[in-house]
Design an enzyme around this catalytic site. Structure first.
Site, PDB file in Angstrom:
ATOM      1  CG  ASP A   1       4.216  -2.616  -6.400  1.00  0.00           C
ATOM      2  OD1 ASP A   1       4.479  -1.396  -6.363  1.00  0.00           O
ATOM      3  OD2 ASP A   1       4.726  -3.438  -5.628  1.00  0.00           O
TER       4      ASP A   1
ATOM      5  CD1 TRP B   1       3.076  -1.569  -2.552  1.00  0.00           C
ATOM      6  CD2 TRP B   1       3.838  -2.535  -0.686  1.00  0.00           C
ATOM      7  NE1 TRP B   1       3.264  -0.572  -1.629  1.00  0.00           N
ATOM      8  CE2 TRP B   1       3.733  -1.134  -0.465  1.00  0.00           C
ATOM      9  CE3 TRP B   1       4.311  -3.328   0.350  1.00  0.00           C
ATOM     10  CZ2 TRP B   1       4.079  -0.536   0.741  1.00  0.00           C
ATOM     11  CZ3 TRP B   1       4.657  -2.737   1.556  1.00  0.00           C
ATOM     12  CH2 TRP B   1       4.536  -1.367   1.751  1.00  0.00           C
ATOM     13  CG  ASP B   2       4.218  -6.759  -7.754  1.00  0.00           C
ATOM     14  OD1 ASP B   2       3.120  -7.208  -7.405  1.00  0.00           O
ATOM     15  OD2 ASP B   2       4.365  -6.040  -8.749  1.00  0.00           O
ATOM     16  CG  LEU B   3      10.152  -7.182  -5.688  1.00  0.00           C
ATOM     17  CD1 LEU B   3      11.283  -6.169  -5.681  1.00  0.00           C
ATOM     18  CD2 LEU B   3      10.526  -8.396  -6.521  1.00  0.00           C
TER      19      LEU B   3
END
Length: 402
Positions: A134, A163-165
């Protein structure tokens, strides 16, 4: 927990945030999610934040409601078991979420030989297969240069792994989409979801990229100003910091009314030959002239005076508060039915959330804690792979599973 996906079996071979978030969301909608890890735990099993006893609060949070299988993934037999789980049988099986590399023992080409209609959702860093997380994707896309104080050129990393989520949520959506297509056509597929593409497409969808292409440079940092609208932090007479946002005409007019600024703003409009009433862009363009008026108005009033006036007028505002204060906010944590007190594998009891969405037509089920590492190994090997007690015992003796 809801039962919308009851009957689905999703196998997760992953670590860190994006792929486990995908599995978490599916589990909270009723899917049976089985996570396999190395014996002793994967690379995220001891990630911070930690409880005082050393257990990972992070791991407990992202793996609620899942089943856990512990396998020696370095051994040929252990990898064979992982492959069999990924391609597990049944009309609602054969669903695999992973962030393992495109090539290797969990490649789609390998797994589809075990099940032709396999659906594999694969989280990646960069689309070319190179490593990315991320924070490195975020640094590459320019946002840290847009974030932070105007007078400080240093890049500012965000705290949230956005961005991960987003990737985790997008993967849950694409998995269900691919499953619907499989029910119609009988075909499986691999879905590759690189963080880099999630970040790039998101900035394009929001107009960031077109703006930068046309202007020849990305937008400058501007502190807490809301870009293209009227919004910023202000301090009251008694030292309370508020966030005020006025995007719609009603939000703007009610904010002026509550702060007693109608006449002052009307005079500024006359001077500039503009009307702020219906054009949020003009409020942003002339914010350097508007902000001092608002600063003076806030500095002359206490929070106890401003809050009722804002609420009565439907003004969009909020106080800045630390997380420890937010924990006592009934709109967020305290008394929020999304949260339930749960006893976790760490031995601690604290509130944990179920599904973020509320479905008024369905009863919300109890929040299930994360499993103990390897808690369901024997159950899964027996029920899904059909191994006998003797076969499972032999695997234990060989330290292939735990």
């Amino acid at each position: 927990m809801y039962d919308l996906l009851k009957g689905l079996r999703v196998v997760e071979g992953a670590a860190f945030v994006a792929a486990p978030t995908c599995g978490l969301y599916l589990a909270q909608m009723g899917a049976e999610v089985i996570r396999f890890d190395n014996i002793g735990g994967g690379p995220d099993f001891h990630r911070w934040p930690l409880a005082d006893n050393g257990m990972s609060l992070y791991w407990e949070g992202l793996n609620k409601g899942k089943k856990s299988v512990a396998i020696d993934l370095t051994s040929p037999k252990g990898r064979e078991i992982a492959q069999a789980l990924a391609a597990s049988p049944g009309a609602d099986g054969g669903l695999f979420v992973t962030n393992f590399p495109v090539d290797g023992f969990l490649s789609y080409e390998t797994l589809k030989t075990l099940r032709a209609d396999l659906i594999c959702v694969r989280v990646m860093g960069w689309a070319d297969g190179s490593q990315g997380m991320d924070y490195t994707i975020n640094s590459a896309i320019g946002l840290p240069q847009m974030t932070g104080p105007v007078d400080d050129p240093r890049p500012v990393n965000h705290v949230l792994a956005a961005w991960d989520l987003l990737t985790g949520a997008y993967c849950a959506f694409t998995l269900v989409s691919a499953l619907l297509a499989r029910h119609r056509t009988g075909e499986g597929r691999e879905i590759r979801a690189p963080l880099s593409d999630i970040a790039a497409t998101t900035l394009a969808n929001l107009g960031f990229t077109a703006e930068t292409m046309l202007a020849g440079r990305q937008r400058p940092r501007m502190g807490n100003d809301v870009y293209g609208a009227f919004g910023r932090d202000f301090v009251t007479r008694d030292g309370q910091t508020l966030m005020l946002l006025a995007i719609t005409p009603r939000q703007w007019s009610k904010a002026l009314e509550a702060l007693g600024l109608k006449e002052a703003v009307a005079a500024l409009e006359a001077e500039l030959g503009v009307s702020f009433a219906t054009d949020e862009g003009l409020r942003f363009t002339h914010r350097a002239r508007l902000y001092p008026l608002f600063e003076q108005a806030f500095a002359g009033k206490d929070l106890a005076e401003i809050a009722p006036a804002f609420d009565a007028g439907g003004v969009t505002w909020g106080t800045y508060q630390p997380l420890e204060a937010a924990l006592n906010d009934p709109r967020l944590f305290k008394d929020n039915p999304v949260f339930q007190d749960v006893r976790h594998p760490s031995g601690l009891t604290y509130p944990a959330p179920g599904a973020a969405a509320t479905i008024p037509q369905d009863a919300r089920g109890p929040v299930a804690p994360a499993p103990r590492l390897g808690q369901h190994t024997d159950e899964v090997l027996a029920e899904i792979l059909g191994l006998s007690a003797a076969e499972i015992g032999k695997l234990h003796d060989q330290a292939v599973v735990a």
